[in-house]
Design a protein around this motif. Structure first.
Motif, PDB file in Angstrom:
ATOM      1  N   ALA A   1       0.844  -1.206   0.000  1.00  0.00           N
ATOM      2  CA  ALA A   1       0.000   0.000   0.000  1.00  0.00           C
ATOM      3  C   ALA A   1       0.871   1.245   0.000  1.00  0.00           C
ATOM      4  O   ALA A   1       2.017   1.217   0.450  1.00  0.00           O
ATOM      5  CB  ALA A   1      -0.911   0.002   1.225  1.00  0.00           C
ATOM      6  N   LEU A   2       0.309   2.334  -0.517  1.00  0.00           N
ATOM      7  CA  LEU A   2       0.986   3.636  -0.449  1.00  0.00           C
ATOM      8  C   LEU A   2       0.469   4.422   0.740  1.00  0.00           C
ATOM      9  O   LEU A   2      -0.684   4.285   1.141  1.00  0.00           O
ATOM     10  CB  LEU A   2       0.721   4.450  -1.719  1.00  0.00           C
ATOM     11  CG  LEU A   2       1.141   3.861  -3.057  1.00  0.00           C
ATOM     12  CD1 LEU A   2       1.001   4.923  -4.146  1.00  0.00           C
ATOM     13  CD2 LEU A   2       2.566   3.325  -3.018  1.00  0.00           C
ATOM     14  N   GLY A  52     -12.308  11.786   8.408  1.00  0.00           N
ATOM     15  CA  GLY A  52     -12.843  10.429   8.622  1.00  0.00           C
ATOM     16  C   GLY A  52     -12.806   9.525   7.410  1.00  0.00           C
ATOM     17  O   GLY A  52     -12.950   8.313   7.546  1.00  0.00           O
ATOM     18  N   ALA A  53     -12.624  10.081   6.202  1.00  0.00           N
ATOM     19  CA  ALA A  53     -12.660   9.245   4.997  1.00  0.00           C
ATOM     20  C   ALA A  53     -11.280   8.788   4.545  1.00  0.00           C
ATOM     21  O   ALA A  53     -11.152   7.995   3.612  1.00  0.00           O
ATOM     22  CB  ALA A  53     -13.330  10.015   3.866  1.00  0.00           C
ATOM     23  N   GLY A  54     -10.233   9.253   5.204  1.00  0.00           N
ATOM     24  CA  GLY A  54      -8.876   8.924   4.782  1.00  0.00           C
ATOM     25  C   GLY A  54      -8.415   7.567   5.283  1.00  0.00           C
ATOM     26  O   GLY A  54      -9.148   6.862   5.990  1.00  0.00           O
ATOM     27  N   GLY A  55      -7.184   7.222   4.917  1.00  0.00           N
ATOM     28  CA  GLY A  55      -6.629   5.933   5.311  1.00  0.00           C
ATOM     29  C   GLY A  55      -6.657   5.738   6.817  1.00  0.00           C
ATOM     30  O   GLY A  55      -7.138   4.715   7.328  1.00  0.00           O
ATOM     31  N   LYS A 112      -7.673   3.576   1.269  1.00  0.00           N
ATOM     32  CA  LYS A 112      -6.286   3.311   0.873  1.00  0.00           C
ATOM     33  C   LYS A 112      -6.108   3.038  -0.614  1.00  0.00           C
ATOM     34  O   LYS A 112      -7.044   2.665  -1.313  1.00  0.00           O
ATOM     35  CB  LYS A 112      -5.797   2.063   1.629  1.00  0.00           C
ATOM     36  CG  LYS A 112      -5.772   2.209   3.132  1.00  0.00           C
ATOM     37  CD  LYS A 112      -4.747   3.189   3.632  1.00  0.00           C
ATOM     38  CE  LYS A 112      -3.356   2.843   3.153  1.00  0.00           C
ATOM     39  NZ  LYS A 112      -2.380   3.847   3.677  1.00  0.00           N
ATOM     40  N   ILE A 113      -4.846   3.173  -1.049  1.00  0.00           N
ATOM     41  CA  ILE A 113      -4.401   2.783  -2.392  1.00  0.00           C
ATOM     42  C   ILE A 113      -3.446   1.601  -2.254  1.00  0.00           C
ATOM     43  O   ILE A 113      -2.528   1.644  -1.423  1.00  0.00           O
ATOM     44  CB  ILE A 113      -3.670   3.958  -3.061  1.00  0.00           C
ATOM     45  CG1 ILE A 113      -4.679   5.025  -3.442  1.00  0.00           C
ATOM     46  CG2 ILE A 113      -2.889   3.490  -4.276  1.00  0.00           C
ATOM     47  CD1 ILE A 113      -4.086   6.188  -4.166  1.00  0.00           C
ATOM     48  N   ALA A 168      -1.695   2.407   8.612  1.00  0.00           N
ATOM     49  CA  ALA A 168      -2.874   3.211   8.971  1.00  0.00           C
ATOM     50  C   ALA A 168      -3.543   2.684  10.240  1.00  0.00           C
ATOM     51  O   ALA A 168      -3.889   3.460  11.137  1.00  0.00           O
ATOM     52  CB  ALA A 168      -3.865   3.224   7.809  1.00  0.00           C
ATOM     53  N   ILE A 169      -3.695   1.372  10.352  1.00  0.00           N
ATOM     54  CA  ILE A 169      -4.429   0.844  11.514  1.00  0.00           C
ATOM     55  C   ILE A 169      -3.565   0.941  12.776  1.00  0.00           C
ATOM     56  O   ILE A 169      -4.076   1.187  13.872  1.00  0.00           O
ATOM     57  CB  ILE A 169      -4.936  -0.600  11.256  1.00  0.00           C
ATOM     58  CG1 ILE A 169      -6.171  -0.885  12.140  1.00  0.00           C
ATOM     59  CG2 ILE A 169      -3.874  -1.653  11.500  1.00  0.00           C
ATOM     60  CD1 ILE A 169      -6.938  -2.143  11.757  1.00  0.00           C
TER      61      ILE A 169
END
Ligand SMILES: NC(=O)c1ccc[n+]([C@@H]2O[C@H](COP(=O)([O-])OP(=O)(O)OC[C@H]3O[C@@H](n4cnc5c(N)ncnc54)[C@H](OP(=O)(O)O)[C@@H]3O)[C@@H](O)[C@H]2O)c1
Length: 322
Positions: A52-53, A171-174, A315-316, A147-148
């Motif tokens: 992931a990036l 809230g919508a980001g990684g 995520k990407i 991220a987590i």
């Protein structure tokens, strides 16, 4: 001596590399003759299936923390999901064939590895990895570690506990999408509020937010409701401190912190992933990958361009590799 099984590891591998700093789209090159990284006694070699990036990848390429970075040339990438193909002498947790995931850089900004995860193989300390939850694909697993772990560490640092309320900025980001879910499902939040632009409000609700605030229409700090904790993933701590209850906590992961907000930098550890694996296996916590967010290996520069818009949902992930 490291031990491997009958897996054949090629002497030279494909990887994305930059030899000078700049925007990833300008400086990244796909190279076919990169050496396979050495495996130290506490490390395993992972055949990368998905990577992931994260914003830190482009900030690093741009030279934001070049004084404490590893020397050039650099293969970027922190997050990996893949298969163990070789183990160092002191490795106890994993064996060849195990499916694992993790963030390979213990300290995000302090000499992150010169050889990262945007390559066919990567070497990583076993303590930074966990077994991949069986119900998750490699793409889903790769989307999670940095991220987590950041989401979890921030909630712990804020002293978050059952019955508390939280406001999540971004809230919508990684990171933010996982803060919402962890606050609700792991930490027992009584109420979760989160901010995004208009088109992402339903998403915030689906992640578990009780209140979705449209930042294009409302200023969260002017609302009458105040929160026990504000988790800032955007870099708005100056405003965040006005949305917290007296005696509450504000944590930020972006930009300078306005007191009493506290900025922290993630320390990667596989033990957080191990703690959270049951929540992933029971699907109480779900990975969130942008609808346009899976890019094949040759399109890493395009993936970075999309990430750098700052508009990505979740995520990407880069897959397949190569
Ligand atoms: N300190 C650490 O250890 C640590 C760890 C991880 C990440 N970080 C940093 O934390 C930041 C967030 O990382 P990330 O991976 O979550 O980024 P990201 O996934 O790229 O964030 C993208 C999201 O941010 C939202 N956003 C942008 N501006 C916003 C605003 N003003 N209000 C609310 N939402 C907004 C966007 O939604 P809209 O389109 O709706 O605006 C988009 O969905 C980055 O700066 C990253 O470098 C730090």
């Amino acid at each position: 001596m490291a031990s491997d099984s009958d897996v054949t590891i090629p002497p030279k591998i494909k990887a994305w590399v930059y030899a000078e700093r700049g925007s990833p789209v300008d400086v990244l090159k796909l190279v076919s003759d990169v050496g396979v990284p050495e495996v130290k006694e506490d490390q395993v070699l992972v055949k990368v299936v998905a990577a992931a990036l994260n914003p830190v990848d482009f900030k690093r390429a741009l030279g934001f923390f070049k004084d404490i970075d590893s020397p050039l040339p650099i293969v970027p990438g922190y997050d990996v999901a893949g298969v163990v193909v070789k183990v160092g002498d002191q490795v106890k947790k994993f064996k060849v064939g195990d499916e694992v995931y993790g963030d390979i850089n213990e300290k995000a900004l302090d000499h992150p590895k010169q050889h990262g995860t945007l390559a066919e193989y990567t070497a990583v300390e076993e303590r930074l990895l966990a077994l991949k939850p069986k119900n998750l694909s490699f793409v889903e697993a790769a989307s999670l570690p940095l991220a987590i772990e950041t989401a979890y560490e921030g909630l712990e640092r804020a002293g978050f506990s059952p019955g508390k309320s939280i406001l999540v900025l971004g809230g919508a980001g990684g990171v933010g999408s996982l803060v919402i879910q962890l606050a609700k499902e792991v930490f027992g939040a009584s109420r979760v509020a989160a901010t995004s632009s208009t088109g992402k409000l339903d998403l915030l609700k689906s992640l578990g937010a009780d209140l979705a605030i449209d930042y294009t229409k409302e200023s969260f700090e002017d609302l009458p409701e105040k929160f026990d904790v504000v988790y800032d993933t955007v870099g708005q701590s100056e405003r965040a401190v006005r949305a917290v209850k007296e005696g509450g906590s504000v944590v930020t992961i972006a930009g300078a912190a306005t007191p009493p907000a506290v900025l922290f930098i993630l320390t990667s550890t596989g033990s957080t992933l191990e703690k959270l694996n049951p929540f992933l296996e029971s699907q109480k916590i779900k990975p969130l990958i942008d609808p346009k967010g899976t890019f094949p290996f040759p399109q890493v520069p395009e993936a970075f361009s999309y990430l750098q818009t700052g508009r990505v949902i979740g995520k990407i992930v880069i897959h397949p590799i190569p």
